[in-house]
Design a protein around this motif. Sequence first.
Motif, short mmCIF file in Angstrom:
data_model
loop_
_atom_site.label_atom_id
_atom_site.label_comp_id
_atom_site.label_asym_id
_atom_site.label_seq_id
_atom_site.Cartn_x
_atom_site.Cartn_y
_atom_site.Cartn_z
N LEU A 6 -3.84 13.36 6.94
CA LEU A 6 -3.45 13.45 8.35
C LEU A 6 -2.20 12.62 8.62
N ALA A 7 -2.12 11.45 8.03
CA ALA A 7 -0.93 10.61 8.23
C ALA A 7 0.31 11.27 7.64
N ASP A 8 0.19 11.96 6.51
CA ASP A 8 1.34 12.64 5.92
C ASP A 8 1.83 13.76 6.82
N ARG A 9 0.92 14.54 7.40
CA ARG A 9 1.32 15.64 8.29
C ARG A 9 2.02 15.10 9.55
N LEU A 10 1.48 14.04 10.12
CA LEU A 10 2.11 13.46 11.31
C LEU A 10 3.48 12.86 10.99
N LEU A 11 3.63 12.30 9.80
CA LEU A 11 4.93 11.74 9.42
C LEU A 11 5.97 12.83 9.26
N ASP A 12 5.56 13.99 8.74
CA ASP A 12 6.50 15.10 8.63
C ASP A 12 6.96 15.59 10.00
N ALA A 20 0.84 -1.20 0.00
CA ALA A 20 0.00 0.00 0.00
C ALA A 20 0.87 1.26 0.00
N LYS A 21 0.35 2.31 -0.59
CA LYS A 21 1.07 3.58 -0.65
C LYS A 21 1.23 4.16 0.76
N PHE A 66 8.74 6.57 12.44
CA PHE A 66 7.38 6.26 12.86
C PHE A 66 6.50 5.91 11.66
N LEU A 67 7.13 5.51 10.56
CA LEU A 67 6.36 5.13 9.38
C LEU A 67 5.44 3.95 9.67
N GLY A 68 5.94 2.95 10.40
CA GLY A 68 5.13 1.77 10.68
C GLY A 68 3.90 2.06 11.51
N PRO A 69 4.03 2.73 12.68
CA PRO A 69 2.83 3.02 13.47
C PRO A 69 1.83 3.92 12.75
N LEU A 70 2.33 4.91 12.00
CA LEU A 70 1.41 5.79 11.30
C LEU A 70 0.73 5.10 10.13
N ALA A 71 1.38 4.10 9.55
CA ALA A 71 0.76 3.38 8.45
C ALA A 71 -0.48 2.62 8.91
N ILE A 72 -0.53 2.21 10.18
CA ILE A 72 -1.72 1.54 10.70
C ILE A 72 -2.93 2.46 10.61
N MET A 73 -2.73 3.72 10.96
CA MET A 73 -3.83 4.69 10.84
C MET A 73 -4.11 5.03 9.38
N ARG A 74 -3.09 5.12 8.56
CA ARG A 74 -3.25 5.52 7.16
C ARG A 74 -4.11 4.51 6.39
N ILE A 75 -3.88 3.21 6.59
CA ILE A 75 -4.60 2.16 5.84
C ILE A 75 -5.36 1.27 6.82
#
Length: 622
Positions: A211-217, A141-142, A223-232
């Motif tokens: 929202l996931a892109d802003r939090l990643l920045d 997934a992207k 924190f790519l892994g934890p934020l990806a759970i919310m993203r997808i």
Amino acid sequence: MQGVLQSKGLLPLPSNPRIRAFIPQPSQGLRYRFNPINPLLKKPVIPNISSLSLNGFSKFQGFVTKPRLVGQKNRNYPICRAEAASAAFSADGYGERESQKFMGIEIVTLKKIIPLGLMFFCILFNYTILRDTKDVLVVTAKGSSAEIIPFLKTWVNLPMAIGFMLLYTKLANVLSKQALFYTVILPFIAFFGAFGFVLYPLSQYFHPTALADRLLDVLGPRFLGPLAIMRIWSFCLFYVMAELWGSVVVSVLFWGFANQITTVEEAKKFYPLFGLGANVALIFSGRTVKYFSQMRQTLGPGVDGWAISLKAMMSIVVAMGFTICFLYWWVNNNVSLPTRSQKKKEKPKMGTMESLKFLVSSRYIRDLATLVVAYGISINLVEVTWKSKLKAQFPTPNEYSSFMGDFSTATGIATFTMMLLSQWIFNKYGWGVAAKITPTVLLLTGVGFFSLVLFGGPLAPTLAQFGMTPLLAAVYVGAMQNIFSKSAKYSLFDPCKEMAYIPLDEDTKVKGKAAIDVVCNPLGKSGGALIQQFMILTFGSLANSTPYLGGILLVIVLAWLGAAKSLDGQFTALRQEEELEKEMERAAVKIPVVSSSESGNNVSLTGDSSSTSSEPSSPRSV
């Protein structure tokens, strides 16, 4: 003859005994409930006059005349009244008829085993499709990668599994067994159908990508892994439901139903065949995933090939799910279930601290626990790193899914072959060699995989001669590692683990198994994920932590081999001690009681020849 009998102390029998003198009263025998005495003739209506013995005793008095061998004297042998009654009952034609058989197997058994085999095939066919699809969704997934898997297993999959089992326990108290089965499996079928036709096509509208892109920045790439759970989140929900299908539908629903309707003898005979059938399902489902994943090649430009492939595979999952429900309904309505004893066995309930204390106190249990924990950690360390390289080699969902189809087929073939070879390995080389094969395979393939990942640059010219890049070679070696380690686990590691409990005393066996189930299984499954999470958050990414993961894998596998060697010595000693005890029991002296009339002389072990010779004919002494 009378003189001989009188010398032995028995009263002489009449020269012409009448059978009527020995006929029991109607209340004393089962026969006369069906054949009452005729009051007019004053004689019993006996359908089979030969069923009464002519030696002065009725069958229902506890004695029958059994067939004599050549030269054997006519004697009465005591048997139980139930055996005599059942023999007379069946002799008159009132006994049960022999059940019909087909190819040596009872028809009643086939009516249970064939539907169970079809159910198991459908359940594992679905599980293979779901297992391959869940990895494709969350890894390709992207905005996501393989780094999401350890976080997903720890913080989403584990809590939902615990919550589901708590809910299942509550439902089991209020629903019948059939209602509980349908209540659990139908939501799975509905979700997978809805995901393929509704959730995935509309996922771009309700995934919080911005929202996931802003939090990643703000938080950084670690924190790519934890934020990806919310993203997808919908893909992660599919991942969890696919994992629960394996643990709930396979372990709880199917095996619970199979243990409910089969006897112990049927289970011993047919359960191993279910294991072979599971690998056949793995082969066919792998080919199915491969076929639908290649549909993209026949579609025009601009068409989402993965969405079409996903709809086709989820349609098969739904169809298989309804087939499972139909087979379950048919068995419950056409097969008589065996009666079970209501007596419940007491199971030891050990808390976490009690389990830890018991693990520490026994060296044998410590070594066995090391085997279980080491396997769980090792397989997770290599698998997640391999999936990250797999995404780099096959970035699109269709390519990734096509490779996973080939991977599932190869795993099924390898496991099927290893199951056939496992008995020969146990018989020829013993428990110790069988227990060391799985860690040895993991060590060799793990060293090769991490070497290609870390030193791929210097090896590139050599690999180019074979038409491969270091990345592709790492993917293939990692696939071999997963295939052979899983096949060795199913065919050798699991039997070795269960065999290790056999020579233990009952208390250690029960408490040791409870301790390993409470502590070691969860620790092995989550230990690898926790190590990877720590490495990713410390070094920034999974690629940066690869050298350290390789070192940790080496230490764990070496500890695994050491524990297997230590356990082999203890297991062998316990087995030798058990065999010695059995030999001593077989060699124990048993004094035979020989009748003077049979021995041909007057030797008596009790010192009283008259009592010895009269013992076989005395009902009271029996």
